[in-house]
Design a protein around this motif. Structure first.
Motif, PDB file in Angstrom:
ATOM      1  N   ASN A 177       0.866  -1.178   0.000  1.00 55.77           N
ATOM      2  CA  ASN A 177       0.000   0.000   0.000  1.00 55.77           C
ATOM      3  C   ASN A 177       0.906   1.233   0.000  1.00 55.77           C
ATOM      4  O   ASN A 177       1.822   1.333   0.812  1.00 55.77           O
ATOM      5  CB  ASN A 177      -0.880  -0.041   1.252  1.00 55.77           C
ATOM      6  N   TYR A 178       0.658   2.184  -0.926  1.00 53.84           N
ATOM      7  CA  TYR A 178       1.568   3.333  -0.959  1.00 53.84           C
ATOM      8  C   TYR A 178       0.825   4.653  -1.160  1.00 53.84           C
ATOM      9  O   TYR A 178      -0.262   4.708  -1.725  1.00 53.84           O
ATOM     10  CB  TYR A 178       2.622   3.154  -2.060  1.00 53.84           C
ATOM     11  N   ALA A 179       1.445   5.704  -0.656  1.00 54.77           N
ATOM     12  CA  ALA A 179       1.009   7.090  -0.866  1.00 54.77           C
ATOM     13  C   ALA A 179       2.310   7.909  -0.865  1.00 54.77           C
ATOM     14  O   ALA A 179       3.151   7.725  -1.736  1.00 54.77           O
ATOM     15  CB  ALA A 179       0.036   7.532   0.223  1.00 54.77           C
ATOM     16  N   SER A 180       2.516   8.788   0.160  1.00 54.97           N
ATOM     17  CA  SER A 180       3.826   9.439   0.313  1.00 54.97           C
ATOM     18  C   SER A 180       4.826   8.478   0.933  1.00 54.97           C
ATOM     19  O   SER A 180       6.040   8.657   0.832  1.00 54.97           O
ATOM     20  CB  SER A 180       3.703  10.684   1.205  1.00 54.97           C
ATOM     21  N   THR A 181       4.328   7.476   1.613  1.00 51.23           N
ATOM     22  CA  THR A 181       5.149   6.420   2.214  1.00 51.23           C
ATOM     23  C   THR A 181       4.677   5.074   1.682  1.00 51.23           C
ATOM     24  O   THR A 181       3.684   4.985   0.967  1.00 51.23           O
ATOM     25  CB  THR A 181       5.024   6.432   3.747  1.00 51.23           C
ATOM     26  N   GLY A 214      -3.195   8.932 -10.331  1.00 50.49           N
ATOM     27  CA  GLY A 214      -2.647  10.280 -10.458  1.00 50.49           C
ATOM     28  C   GLY A 214      -1.252  10.300 -11.034  1.00 50.49           C
ATOM     29  O   GLY A 214      -0.696   9.279 -11.441  1.00 50.49           O
ATOM     30  N   ARG A 215      -0.674  11.472 -11.068  1.00 50.66           N
ATOM     31  CA  ARG A 215       0.702  11.644 -11.533  1.00 50.66           C
ATOM     32  C   ARG A 215       1.645  11.461 -10.349  1.00 50.66           C
ATOM     33  O   ARG A 215       1.474  12.090  -9.304  1.00 50.66           O
ATOM     34  CB  ARG A 215       0.881  13.033 -12.125  1.00 50.66           C
ATOM     35  N   PRO A 216       2.656  10.599 -10.458  1.00 54.59           N
ATOM     36  CA  PRO A 216       3.566  10.371  -9.320  1.00 54.59           C
ATOM     37  C   PRO A 216       4.408  11.597  -9.008  1.00 54.59           C
ATOM     38  O   PRO A 216       4.714  12.408  -9.889  1.00 54.59           O
ATOM     39  CB  PRO A 216       4.418   9.196  -9.784  1.00 54.59           C
ATOM     40  N   GLN A 217       4.781  11.733  -7.744  1.00 55.80           N
ATOM     41  CA  GLN A 217       5.608  12.844  -7.298  1.00 55.80           C
ATOM     42  C   GLN A 217       7.092  12.495  -7.324  1.00 55.80           C
ATOM     43  O   GLN A 217       7.917  13.252  -6.837  1.00 55.80           O
ATOM     44  CB  GLN A 217       5.179  13.260  -5.882  1.00 55.80           C
ATOM     45  N   ASP A 218       7.422  11.334  -7.877  1.00 60.91           N
ATOM     46  CA  ASP A 218       8.820  10.919  -8.006  1.00 60.91           C
ATOM     47  C   ASP A 218       9.006  10.234  -9.351  1.00 60.91           C
ATOM     48  O   ASP A 218       8.063  10.041 -10.117  1.00 60.91           O
ATOM     49  CB  ASP A 218       9.246  10.014  -6.840  1.00 60.91           C
ATOM     50  N   ALA A 230      -7.474 -10.597   4.885  1.00 61.20           N
ATOM     51  CA  ALA A 230      -6.434  -9.580   5.045  1.00 61.20           C
ATOM     52  C   ALA A 230      -6.660  -8.401   4.096  1.00 61.20           C
ATOM     53  O   ALA A 230      -6.452  -7.240   4.471  1.00 61.20           O
ATOM     54  CB  ALA A 230      -5.054 -10.202   4.790  1.00 61.20           C
ATOM     55  N   VAL A 231      -7.076  -8.685   2.874  1.00 59.71           N
ATOM     56  CA  VAL A 231      -7.358  -7.611   1.917  1.00 59.71           C
ATOM     57  C   VAL A 231      -8.481  -6.726   2.434  1.00 59.71           C
ATOM     58  O   VAL A 231      -8.434  -5.495   2.330  1.00 59.71           O
ATOM     59  CB  VAL A 231      -7.729  -8.198   0.539  1.00 59.71           C
ATOM     60  N   ARG A 232      -9.490  -7.335   3.010  1.00 58.75           N
ATOM     61  CA  ARG A 232     -10.645  -6.582   3.517  1.00 58.75           C
ATOM     62  C   ARG A 232     -10.241  -5.573   4.599  1.00 58.75           C
ATOM     63  O   ARG A 232     -10.849  -4.505   4.738  1.00 58.75           O
ATOM     64  CB  ARG A 232     -11.686  -7.566   4.061  1.00 58.75           C
ATOM     65  N   LYS A 233      -9.190  -5.875   5.350  1.00 55.86           N
ATOM     66  CA  LYS A 233      -8.795  -5.032   6.482  1.00 55.86           C
ATOM     67  C   LYS A 233      -7.887  -3.856   6.084  1.00 55.86           C
ATOM     68  O   LYS A 233      -7.583  -3.006   6.919  1.00 55.86           O
ATOM     69  CB  LYS A 233      -8.088  -5.888   7.537  1.00 55.86           C
ATOM     70  N   ILE A 234      -7.435  -3.806   4.832  1.00 59.83           N
ATOM     71  CA  ILE A 234      -6.510  -2.747   4.409  1.00 59.83           C
ATOM     72  C   ILE A 234      -7.197  -1.386   4.452  1.00 59.83           C
ATOM     73  O   ILE A 234      -8.332  -1.232   4.000  1.00 59.83           O
ATOM     74  CB  ILE A 234      -5.974  -3.031   2.991  1.00 59.83           C
ATOM     75  N   GLN A 235      -6.483  -0.385   4.976  1.00 61.93           N
ATOM     76  CA  GLN A 235      -7.011   0.975   5.070  1.00 61.93           C
ATOM     77  C   GLN A 235      -6.149   1.926   4.236  1.00 61.93           C
ATOM     78  O   GLN A 235      -4.936   1.743   4.131  1.00 61.93           O
ATOM     79  CB  GLN A 235      -7.020   1.445   6.533  1.00 61.93           C
ATOM     80  N   PRO A 236      -6.753   2.976   3.636  1.00 61.50           N
ATOM     81  CA  PRO A 236      -5.970   3.923   2.824  1.00 61.50           C
ATOM     82  C   PRO A 236      -5.036   4.781   3.671  1.00 61.50           C
ATOM     83  O   PRO A 236      -5.325   5.073   4.832  1.00 61.50           O
ATOM     84  CB  PRO A 236      -7.053   4.771   2.147  1.00 61.50           C
ATOM     85  N   LEU A 237      -3.917   5.212   3.072  1.00 63.93           N
ATOM     86  CA  LEU A 237      -2.934   6.053   3.762  1.00 63.93           C
ATOM     87  C   LEU A 237      -3.252   7.541   3.599  1.00 63.93           C
ATOM     88  O   LEU A 237      -2.913   8.351   4.449  1.00 63.93           O
ATOM     89  CB  LEU A 237      -1.537   5.757   3.216  1.00 63.93           C
ATOM     90  N   SER A 238      -3.865   7.908   2.456  1.00 67.19           N
ATOM     91  CA  SER A 238      -4.397   9.264   2.225  1.00 67.19           C
ATOM     92  C   SER A 238      -3.358  10.375   2.353  1.00 67.19           C
ATOM     93  O   SER A 238      -3.576  11.364   3.046  1.00 67.19           O
ATOM     94  CB  SER A 238      -5.571   9.530   3.181  1.00 67.19           C
ATOM     95  N   THR A 239      -2.213  10.196   1.672  1.00 65.78           N
ATOM     96  CA  THR A 239      -1.245  11.302   1.592  1.00 65.78           C
ATOM     97  C   THR A 239      -0.870  11.502   0.118  1.00 65.78           C
ATOM     98  O   THR A 239      -1.749  11.592  -0.719  1.00 65.78           O
ATOM     99  CB  THR A 239      -0.018  11.023   2.474  1.00 65.78           C
ATOM    100  N   GLY A 240       0.430  11.608  -0.219  1.00 69.90           N
ATOM    101  CA  GLY A 240       0.841  11.898  -1.590  1.00 69.90           C
ATOM    102  C   GLY A 240       0.881  10.675  -2.492  1.00 69.90           C
ATOM    103  O   GLY A 240       0.248   9.658  -2.212  1.00 69.90           O
ATOM    104  N   THR A 241       1.659  10.750  -3.597  1.00 72.38           N
ATOM    105  CA  THR A 241       1.698   9.665  -4.586  1.00 72.38           C
ATOM    106  C   THR A 241       3.144   9.384  -4.970  1.00 72.38           C
ATOM    107  O   THR A 241       3.677   9.975  -5.920  1.00 72.38           O
ATOM    108  CB  THR A 241       0.885  10.034  -5.844  1.00 72.38           C
ATOM    109  N   MET A 242       3.795   8.473  -4.267  1.00 71.23           N
ATOM    110  CA  MET A 242       5.196   8.127  -4.531  1.00 71.23           C
ATOM    111  C   MET A 242       5.256   6.741  -5.167  1.00 71.23           C
ATOM    112  O   MET A 242       5.643   5.740  -4.539  1.00 71.23           O
ATOM    113  CB  MET A 242       6.010   8.188  -3.243  1.00 71.23           C
TER     114      MET A 242
END
Length: 491
Positions: free
Chosen positions: A82-86, A153-157, A105-117
Motif C-alpha cells: 500500500n503506498y502514498a507518500s510512504t 494520479g501523476r507520481p511525485q517521483d 487480510a485484503v478486507r482489512k486494508i485501510q488507505p494512507l491518504s497522503t501523496g503519490t510516490m
C-alpha cells in the motif's frame, strides 16, 4: 443392477489409474488456474485523491483476482504493498498460504491518504516485496514474478528508471490507471508489449471489469475454462479456441446454452436456508442475499414429491420465514423470499443451529421421515454465542451442512459448521457482490445430492467411461512403443 454397479466401479478405478498420465477430463465449472504458479504483488495507490469508497472498489478488484488463483506455498503466493507518500507492506508473499485468510487480510486494508510516490513503491517491491526473506522464490526461475500497480494520479517521483530496473530483474509489471492518471507514466512503468500490460478505466466503479483480463493472463489460454466458469451452471468444457457449457449426467442443457435442468424422477430432499439477518449485513447486502437464495432455488427440482424448501432468518433471535412444504413450486418460494424483511440485530448462529435441529427438520414442521436433510447456513460475522455443540449434533443426525461466509465471517466457525469433507462444504468471499459465484457452486453440489436419474444415468456414464478407457489404453500403448523405439536408438 449389481452387475451394472460392479462394472461402473471397475471403470472408475481404471480411470483413476490413468488419471496421472493423461490428465483428468474437463472439470466442473469454476476450475482454478493451476497452470502458472506466481509470486504476485499488488502495489495499490491510496493517496488522498483516492476516496474511501473508491479504495474499497480496488479491494474488491484484488479479491476477485485472488479468487481465481490457486493459492498455496507451492502454487501462487500473493503480497500487497500500500503506498502514498510512504510505503506500507500490508502483507508479504510468505504471510498467507490459503485464499480465505488472504481475502480477510485484503478486507482489512485501510488507505494512507497522503501523496503519490509510485517510484518509491516500485523500489520497495524490488528491495523487499520480491526478496527471499519476504517469501519470493528467487531461486526458482520457473516461477514468474508479477506486480500489478494501480494508480489514479501523476507520481511525485521518478518511475522510469526504477521500473526499467524492476523489469531487468525479471519482474513483469502491469500498470492500471484510473480517472485523470498520466498515461505516459503508465507506459513508463509497464512491461512490453504495452497493449497487454497497460490498462485504463474512467473510474474505480468499473475497475472490476479488468478481473477477467488478469484471470486469463495468469492461466493457460488454451484452457479458457481454467480462468472461470463463463457462466456455465455445471460444466465448462474448453475447445481449441473457445468453450462450451455442458451438464452432468441426468441433467439437460437449456436453450440458453448455459443452465441445466434436472430430469424427472429426482430423489426427495428437505432443504433449509439459515440466513444471517444481523445489522452488520446492511439492507443493500440483504437484498443480494435474497437473490443468492433464489439463485439456488432456480436449480432445484421443487415439487410435492421431490425438493421441499424452508427458510429461517436469525439475528439476536430466530424467525421462521416459511417451513418445509408450505410452497411446492419455485415461483411461490421465490416470491416469499423477496418479501422477507430484514431483522437487523445481533448474530446468534448457535441459537439458529439449535432451531434448525429442534424445529426446522422436525416432522411437526413439515420435514419428511426418511428424506435427506440439507442445511445452508449463511453468515457475515463471528457468532455471539457458542456453536460447537449444535454444529456437531446437526452432522451426527445426518444433516448435510453447508456453510457460506462473507466479509467478517470467521473461517474456523464455517469449518465447524460444514459437513465432511469440509473443503467441499464451506465457502467464503470477501464481498457480497460476489456471492453469486458461491451460489453457482452450491447449485451443482445440491443437485449432486438429488441424484436425479439413477440407473439410466449410471449405465450411460459407464459406457462413456469404458470408451474413455479404451482410448487411454491405445494412447498408453503408443507411448510404450515410442519409449521402446527411443531405447533401441540409444543402444
Amino acid at each position: 443392477m449389481d452387475r451394472i454397479f460392479s462394472g461402473f466401479l471397475l471403470s472408475v478405478l481404471l480411470l483413476f489409474q490413468n488419471h496421472s498420465i493423461y490428465g483428468a477430463p474437463p472439470q466442473p465449472r469454476g476450475s482454478l488456474c493451476r497452470t502458472r504458479p506466481l509470486d504476485l504483488v499488488f502495489l495499490i495507490d491510496s493517496s488522498r485523491s483516492v476516496r474511501p469508497n473508491e479504495f474499497e472498489q480496488v479491494k474488491v478488484f484484488m479479491s476477485q483476482v485472488i479468487e481465481s488463483l490457486d493459492v498455496g506455498p507451492n502454487a501462487t503466493r500473493v503480497g500487497v504493498v500500500n503506498y502514498a507518500s510512504t510505503v506500507k507492506n500490508e502483507f508479504s508473499l510468505k504471510t498467507h498460504w490459503n485464499k480465505a485468510s488472504l481475502l480477510q487480510a485484503v478486507r482489512k486494508i485501510q488507505p494512507l491518504s497522503t501523496g503519490t510516490m509510485t517510484g518509491l513503491a516500485i523500489q520497495f517491491a524490488i528491495n523487499k516485496a520480491f526478496s527471499h526473506s519476504e517469501g519470493s522464490r528467487v531461486r526458482a526461475p520457473g516461477i514468474k514474478k508479477v506486480a500489478i500497480i494501480v494508480t489514479d494520479g501523476r507520481p511525485q517521483d521518478d518511475v522510469k528508471d526504477v521500473s526499467a530496473r524492476a523489469r531487468s530483474l525479471g519482474i513483469e509489471l502491469f500498470a492500471i490507471g484510473v480517472g485523470r492518471v498520466d498515461m505516459n507514466t503508465l507506459r513508463q512503468i509497464a512491461s512490453e508489449p504495452l497493449d497487454e500490460h497497460v490498462d485504463y478505466v474512467k473510474s474505480y466503479s468499473v475497475i472490476e471489469k479488468l478481473t477477467t483480463k488478469f484471470q486469463e493472463a495468469f492461466c493457460d489460454l488454451s484452457d479458457l475454462c481454467a480462468s472461470g466458469d463463463h457462466d456455465c451452471q455445471q460444466i465448462c468444457v474448453s475447445t481449441p479456441s473457445s468453450y462450451t457449457c455442458s451438464c452432468k449426467e441426468g441433467f439437460t442443457l437449456n436453450a440458453d446454452g448455459k443452465t441445466c435442468s434436472a430430469c424427472s424422477g429426482g430423489s426427495s430432499t428437505d432443504l433449509i436456508f439459515l440466513i444471517d439477518g444481523s445489522k452488520s449485513v446492511r439492507p443493500e447486502n440483504f437484498e443480494l442475499v435474497k437473490k443468492f437464495i433464489n439463485q439456488i432455488v432456480d436449480s432445484l427440482d421443487v415439487s410435492d414429491k421431490n425438493v421441499h424448501v424452508g427458510l429461517v432468518q436469525y439475528s439476536s433471535s430466530v424467525r421462521q420465514e416459511f417451513p418445509l412444504g408450505q410452497y411446492n413450486n419455485k415461483k411461490d418460494i421465490k416470491a416469499a423470499v423477496k418479501k422477507m424483511s430484514y431483522m437487523e440485530k445481533g448474530t446468534m448462529t448457535g441459537q439458529a443451529l439449535h432451531y434448525l435441529i429442534d424445529n426446522s427438520f422436525a416432522i411437526s414442521s413439515g420435514a419428511r421421515p426418511g428424506v435427506s436433510k440439507v442445511g445452508i447456513v449463511f453468515t457475515d460475522g463471528r457468532s455471539q454465542d457458542y456453536i460447537s455443540d449444535a454444529a456437531k449434533k446437526a452432522k451426527e443426525l445426518g444433516f448435510k451442512m453447508y456453510a457460506v461466509g462473507v466479509g467478517n465471517a470467521v473461517e474456523e466457525e464455517l469449518r465447524e459448521i460444514a459437513s465432511e469433507p469440509v473443503a467441499e462444504h464451506y465457502f467464503y468471499t470477501a464481498d457480497f457482490k460476489t456471492i453469486n459465484q458461491i451460489g453457482k457452486k452450491l447449485q451443482t453440489k445440491i443437485c449432486d445430492e438429488e441424484n436425479p436419474c439413477e440407473c439410466k444415468a449410471i449405465v450411460k456414464f459407464q459406457t462413456k467411461v469404458e470408451d474413455l478407457i479404451k482410448s487411454l489404453t491405445r494412447k498408453l500403448e503408443d507411448v510404450t512403443n515410442r519409449i521402446a523405439a527411443l531405447e533401441n536408438k540409444i543402444i
